[in-house]
Design a protein around this motif. Structure first.
Motif, PDB file in Angstrom:
ATOM      1  N   GLY A   1      -8.339   2.165  11.987  1.00  0.00           N
ATOM      2  CA  GLY A   1      -8.740   1.513  10.530  1.00  0.00           C
ATOM      3  C   GLY A   1      -9.471   2.436   9.586  1.00  0.00           C
ATOM      4  O   GLY A   1      -9.220   2.897   8.486  1.00  0.00           O
ATOM      5  N   ILE A   2     -10.545   2.820  10.268  1.00  0.00           N
ATOM      6  CA  ILE A   2     -11.543   3.710   9.718  1.00  0.00           C
ATOM      7  C   ILE A   2     -10.958   5.146   9.247  1.00  0.00           C
ATOM      8  O   ILE A   2     -11.070   5.386   8.004  1.00  0.00           O
ATOM      9  CB  ILE A   2     -12.959   3.934  10.367  1.00  0.00           C
ATOM     10  CG1 ILE A   2     -13.621   2.625  10.673  1.00  0.00           C
ATOM     11  CG2 ILE A   2     -13.868   4.850   9.817  1.00  0.00           C
ATOM     12  CD1 ILE A   2     -14.633   2.593  11.377  1.00  0.00           C
ATOM     13  N   THR A   3     -10.369   5.661  10.056  1.00  0.00           N
ATOM     14  CA  THR A   3      -9.420   6.984  10.036  1.00  0.00           C
ATOM     15  C   THR A   3      -8.482   6.870   8.983  1.00  0.00           C
ATOM     16  O   THR A   3      -8.241   7.759   8.203  1.00  0.00           O
ATOM     17  CB  THR A   3      -8.716   7.435  11.380  1.00  0.00           C
ATOM     18  OG1 THR A   3      -9.641   7.508  12.483  1.00  0.00           O
ATOM     19  CG2 THR A   3      -7.996   8.565  11.368  1.00  0.00           C
ATOM     20  N   MET A   4      -7.889   5.748   8.838  1.00  0.00           N
ATOM     21  CA  MET A   4      -6.660   5.321   7.792  1.00  0.00           C
ATOM     22  C   MET A   4      -7.215   5.537   6.568  1.00  0.00           C
ATOM     23  O   MET A   4      -6.942   6.057   5.326  1.00  0.00           O
ATOM     24  CB  MET A   4      -5.840   4.373   8.245  1.00  0.00           C
ATOM     25  CG  MET A   4      -4.789   4.555   9.261  1.00  0.00           C
ATOM     26  SD  MET A   4      -3.356   3.058   9.112  1.00  0.00           S
ATOM     27  CE  MET A   4      -4.729   1.693   9.775  1.00  0.00           C
ATOM     28  N   THR A   5      -8.563   4.731   6.542  1.00  0.00           N
ATOM     29  CA  THR A   5      -9.047   4.469   5.259  1.00  0.00           C
ATOM     30  C   THR A   5      -9.633   5.894   4.434  1.00  0.00           C
ATOM     31  O   THR A   5      -9.679   5.806   3.183  1.00  0.00           O
ATOM     32  CB  THR A   5     -10.350   3.627   5.430  1.00  0.00           C
ATOM     33  OG1 THR A   5      -9.980   2.207   5.772  1.00  0.00           O
ATOM     34  CG2 THR A   5     -11.109   3.272   4.139  1.00  0.00           C
TER      35      THR A   5
ATOM     36  N   MET B   1      -7.222  -1.316   0.490  1.00  0.00           N
ATOM     37  CA  MET B   1      -6.563  -2.271   1.149  1.00  0.00           C
ATOM     38  C   MET B   1      -6.530  -2.116   2.420  1.00  0.00           C
ATOM     39  O   MET B   1      -6.498  -3.208   3.258  1.00  0.00           O
ATOM     40  CB  MET B   1      -4.958  -1.985   0.536  1.00  0.00           C
ATOM     41  CG  MET B   1      -4.644  -2.467  -0.837  1.00  0.00           C
ATOM     42  SD  MET B   1      -3.018  -1.780  -1.354  1.00  0.00           S
ATOM     43  CE  MET B   1      -3.018  -1.988  -3.133  1.00  0.00           C
ATOM     44  N   LEU B   2      -6.377  -0.939   3.168  1.00  0.00           N
ATOM     45  CA  LEU B   2      -6.491  -0.794   4.402  1.00  0.00           C
ATOM     46  C   LEU B   2      -7.655  -0.992   5.013  1.00  0.00           C
ATOM     47  O   LEU B   2      -7.951  -1.609   6.272  1.00  0.00           O
ATOM     48  CB  LEU B   2      -6.147   0.835   4.663  1.00  0.00           C
ATOM     49  CG  LEU B   2      -4.734   1.250   4.229  1.00  0.00           C
ATOM     50  CD1 LEU B   2      -4.390   2.683   4.765  1.00  0.00           C
ATOM     51  CD2 LEU B   2      -3.586   0.376   5.088  1.00  0.00           C
ATOM     52  N   ALA B   3      -8.778  -0.864   4.455  1.00  0.00           N
ATOM     53  CA  ALA B   3     -10.254  -1.163   4.921  1.00  0.00           C
ATOM     54  C   ALA B   3     -10.623  -2.455   5.012  1.00  0.00           C
ATOM     55  O   ALA B   3     -11.316  -2.791   6.022  1.00  0.00           O
ATOM     56  CB  ALA B   3     -11.438  -0.676   3.594  1.00  0.00           C
ATOM     57  N   VAL B   4     -10.011  -3.194   4.226  1.00  0.00           N
ATOM     58  CA  VAL B   4     -10.268  -4.703   4.452  1.00  0.00           C
ATOM     59  C   VAL B   4      -9.747  -5.131   5.676  1.00  0.00           C
ATOM     60  O   VAL B   4     -10.187  -6.109   6.305  1.00  0.00           O
ATOM     61  CB  VAL B   4      -9.539  -5.692   3.069  1.00  0.00           C
ATOM     62  CG1 VAL B   4      -9.558  -7.054   3.403  1.00  0.00           C
ATOM     63  CG2 VAL B   4     -10.036  -5.125   1.755  1.00  0.00           C
ATOM     64  N   GLY B   5      -8.760  -4.608   6.175  1.00  0.00           N
ATOM     65  CA  GLY B   5      -8.120  -4.992   7.452  1.00  0.00           C
ATOM     66  C   GLY B   5      -8.890  -4.836   8.738  1.00  0.00           C
ATOM     67  O   GLY B   5      -8.751  -5.247   9.762  1.00  0.00           O
ATOM     68  N   ILE B   6      -9.982  -4.012   8.454  1.00  0.00           N
ATOM     69  CA  ILE B   6     -11.048  -3.671   9.695  1.00  0.00           C
ATOM     70  C   ILE B   6     -11.968  -5.159   9.937  1.00  0.00           C
ATOM     71  O   ILE B   6     -12.349  -5.270  11.127  1.00  0.00           O
ATOM     72  CB  ILE B   6     -11.892  -2.625   9.443  1.00  0.00           C
ATOM     73  CG1 ILE B   6     -11.066  -1.129   9.141  1.00  0.00           C
ATOM     74  CG2 ILE B   6     -13.169  -2.361  10.453  1.00  0.00           C
ATOM     75  CD1 ILE B   6     -11.905  -0.090   8.894  1.00  0.00           C
ATOM     76  N   LEU B   7     -12.075  -6.143   8.842  1.00  0.00           N
ATOM     77  CA  LEU B   7     -13.032  -7.007   9.002  1.00  0.00           C
ATOM     78  C   LEU B   7     -12.751  -7.852  10.386  1.00  0.00           C
ATOM     79  O   LEU B   7     -13.640  -8.364  10.954  1.00  0.00           O
ATOM     80  CB  LEU B   7     -13.009  -7.662   7.897  1.00  0.00           C
ATOM     81  CG  LEU B   7     -13.537  -6.854   6.532  1.00  0.00           C
ATOM     82  CD1 LEU B   7     -13.875  -7.572   5.299  1.00  0.00           C
ATOM     83  CD2 LEU B   7     -15.199  -6.416   6.867  1.00  0.00           C
TER      84      LEU B   7
ATOM     85  N   SER C   1      -4.172  -8.847  -0.792  1.00  0.00           N
ATOM     86  CA  SER C   1      -4.964  -7.699  -0.971  1.00  0.00           C
ATOM     87  C   SER C   1      -4.280  -6.420  -1.716  1.00  0.00           C
ATOM     88  O   SER C   1      -4.795  -6.102  -2.711  1.00  0.00           O
ATOM     89  CB  SER C   1      -5.228  -7.194   0.408  1.00  0.00           C
ATOM     90  OG  SER C   1      -5.669  -5.860   0.191  1.00  0.00           O
ATOM     91  N   ASN C   2      -2.798  -6.712  -1.694  1.00  0.00           N
ATOM     92  CA  ASN C   2      -1.834  -5.689  -2.363  1.00  0.00           C
ATOM     93  C   ASN C   2      -2.047  -6.038  -4.013  1.00  0.00           C
ATOM     94  O   ASN C   2      -2.276  -5.259  -4.617  1.00  0.00           O
ATOM     95  CB  ASN C   2      -0.356  -5.957  -1.961  1.00  0.00           C
ATOM     96  CG  ASN C   2      -0.186  -5.251  -0.558  1.00  0.00           C
ATOM     97  OD1 ASN C   2      -0.983  -4.413  -0.333  1.00  0.00           O
ATOM     98  ND2 ASN C   2       0.675  -5.567  -0.035  1.00  0.00           N
TER      99      ASN C   2
ATOM    100  N   ALA D   1       0.868  -1.096  -0.057  1.00  0.00           N
ATOM    101  CA  ALA D   1       0.053  -0.012  -0.039  1.00  0.00           C
ATOM    102  C   ALA D   1       0.881   1.326  -0.095  1.00  0.00           C
ATOM    103  O   ALA D   1       0.567   2.435  -0.474  1.00  0.00           O
ATOM    104  CB  ALA D   1      -0.945   0.013   1.164  1.00  0.00           C
ATOM    105  N   VAL D   2       2.102   1.158   0.686  1.00  0.00           N
ATOM    106  CA  VAL D   2       2.859   2.406   0.657  1.00  0.00           C
ATOM    107  C   VAL D   2       3.181   3.039  -0.507  1.00  0.00           C
ATOM    108  O   VAL D   2       3.715   4.144  -0.917  1.00  0.00           O
ATOM    109  CB  VAL D   2       4.072   2.113   1.641  1.00  0.00           C
ATOM    110  CG1 VAL D   2       5.134   1.043   0.904  1.00  0.00           C
ATOM    111  CG2 VAL D   2       5.009   3.345   2.166  1.00  0.00           C
TER     112      VAL D   2
END
Length: 530
Positions: free
Chosen positions: A136-140, A216-222, A200-201, A79-80
């Motif tokens: 996670g929500i903030t990063m998304t 990519m980052l949003a999926v990590g919240i699940l 995911s990447n 993602a970076v």
């Protein structure tokens, strides 16, 4: 009507006595005894299977927070690339963005030890999930680098809580003979998270630069959502319940997680004795933090072992290898982004598959043999990786060897140093200080991870990628010496027996004239028996 009764007074359904002296004795009278034995064995087997499934379910749900850490490690490596392009950030900001999560997670780990002593192990895991979801929500939806960093800070605190509490919880509910493999579950889920991050990447790399990294980052919240469901299944730690004087609840949990009721009572007695000493007058006015800062000899060696193995896990470069695997493969000669991300998937698969070997072996061959095998294998792979980059020109051969040695390094890590590190840290500390001492171990781990992650690119520029891998190889060599000389074997021992082992081996001469708390319990039982 009158009936003749035999010596044992047993009567049949029709009133005919069925004793051994009666001429009307049934020919099949022995069959019920055989059936009873078969039925009893079947019940025992059912109980054993039910207990095993319940404990495994608890270990799985308790490990879900660790998916979050693994996913972040895996997903940020790809993602970076898109974040850097979308938000126009520098390479130094990239290092800071990646490494800050590990540094900040120490706040969660530090707070997690005390929090778990107050509200319990179970609800500390819930708190970790909630804080991570906020991050996670903030990063998304972050519109800028500054907001993205705020999300990383929140996510780091949540991960810090989760990483330190999961192994403690699992160690405290697990039977002695399977505690090693079950306590290694969090490391399995870290690896699963890393692999999911890599996948995911690769899966979302085709989206636009502005959208891809956010998805990519949003999926990590699940994974953190499923932790809410876990709270309805997993019980509280029996050792924490005993510390709160909730003995009946602790017994109920032990009955669910142990096959033998006699063993349940013995373990409950051991835990109560350990808890009573932990709450005794000699500790009443002595805060845990002061005991950790000025530890007695046995606790000092526990801290050296626990914090030492946690530091070696990270300063040997595993997180740098995983976070920066795309840059490493680019240095080896892969130029296409999709091919780079595809190569990282191979790393994730290797890391996940080989952790399963550790799960099978950790309670059979022991902790120390796995650590020795792991550190030796890592040392060789890191050295060969450095030699490949130093002595060969970019090309297909270097690319193939780079993928081989990176996969080999993470595979050997997963066989020993990865899972056994957390198992040992959750096992070796006494009940009174276990949560907060384990938190210190997690802090040491996260600090070392952050420092390595935040400096890898800069160090590689200064001494080259090859030089950096030679450095990691030397550190891994020191880890071999540390394991040989310092780390004890804890396979098959109860948590209270492990404490007694350290008391015997590392007590001062003055303390050698006294019995440890657990030894007093054993002696008292012996005296009562005699």
């Amino acid at each position: 009507m009158m009936f003749q009764e035999n010596g044992n007074g047993e009567m049949g359904l029709s009133g005919i006595p069925l004793g051994t002296k009666n001429k009307y004795k049934r020919m099949s009278s022995q069959l019920p005894d055989d059936n009873d034995d078969v039925l009893h064995q079947q019940q025992l087997e059912d109980k054993r299977n039910s207990t095993r499934k319940y404990v495994i379910a608890c270990a799985i749900f308790a490990s879900l927070n660790n998916v979050l850490l693994g996913y972040d490690v895996g997903v940020m490596s790809g993602a970076v690339i898109f974040i850097k392009e979308d938000l126009k950030i520098t390479e130094v900001q990239v290092e800071f963005l990646i490494g800050i999560l590990s540094i900040v997670s120490l706040l969660g780990s530090l707070g997690g030890g005390r929090t778990s002593d107050i509200i319990g192990r179970k609800w500390t895991m819930a708190l970790a999930a909630v804080i991570f979801q906020m991050g996670g929500i903030t990063m998304t939806f972050a519109p800028s680098y500054r907001v993205l960093m705020i999300g990383r800070l929140l996510a780091g605190i949540g991960i810090g809580f989760g990483v330190m509490i999961s192994p403690i919880y699992i160690a405290e509910i697990s039977p002695n003979l399977t505690r090693g493999s079950l306590t290694a579950f969090p490391e399995i889920f870290i690896n699963v998270g890393i692999m999911l991050g890599y996948v995911s990447n690769y899966a979302f790399s085709g989206l636009s630069v502005h959208i891809s990294w956010r998805v990519m980052l949003a999926v990590g919240i699940l994974p953190s959502v499923f932790i809410g469901f876990a709270l309805f299944i997993i019980p509280e730690s029996p050792r924490w319940l005993v510390m709160q004087n909730r003995i009946d609840e602790a017994r109920s949990v032990l009955l669910k997680t142990n096959e033998d009721e006699k063993e349940v009572e013995e373990r409950l007695a051991e835990i109560q004795q350990a808890a009573s000493f932990a709450n005794s007058d000699k500790y009443e006015n002595k805060p845990v933090w002061r005991e950790l800062l000025f530890p007695p000899p046995a606790l000092r060696w526990m801290l050296i072992t626990g914090l030492g193995i946690q530091c070696f896990q990270q300063i040997s470069g595993i997180d740098a290898t995983v976070y920066y695997s795309p840059e490493i493969f680019e240095a080896a000669g892969i130029e296409d982004k999709s091919k780079v991300l595809a190569a990282t998937v191979a790393v994730g698969i290797a890391k996940t598959v080989f952790i399963l070997i550790a799960i099978v072996l950790i309670d059979k061959v022991g902790r120390k043999p796995l650590l020795i095998t792991s550190t030796i294998g890592m040392t060789v792979c890191l050295f060969l990786m450095g030699a490949t980059l130093a002595f060969f020109e970019k090309g297909p051969l270097v690319i193939g060897l780079a993928i081989l040695f990176v996969c080999g390094n993470v595979a050997f890590f997963s066989v020993g140093l990865g899972p056994v590190c957390w198992v040992l840290t959750s096992e070796i500390f006494p009940l009174r200080v276990r949560a907060q001492a384990s938190a210190l171990g997690a802090v040491a781990n996260r600090v070392c991870s952050g420092l390595v992650a935040m400096s890898f690119l800069s160090v590689s520029k200064a001494i080259s990628f090859a030089g950096t891998f030679f450095l990691f190889s030397a550190i891994s060599g020191l880890a071999i010496v540390f394991v040989f000389t310092i780390v004890p074997e804890t396979k098959g021992k109860s948590l209270e027996q492990i404490e007694m082992m350290f008391q015997k081996e590392h007590g001062t001469q003055e303390k050698e004239t006294e019995l440890s708390d657990v030894e007093q319990l054993v002696q008292n039982k012996t005296e009562l028996t005699n």
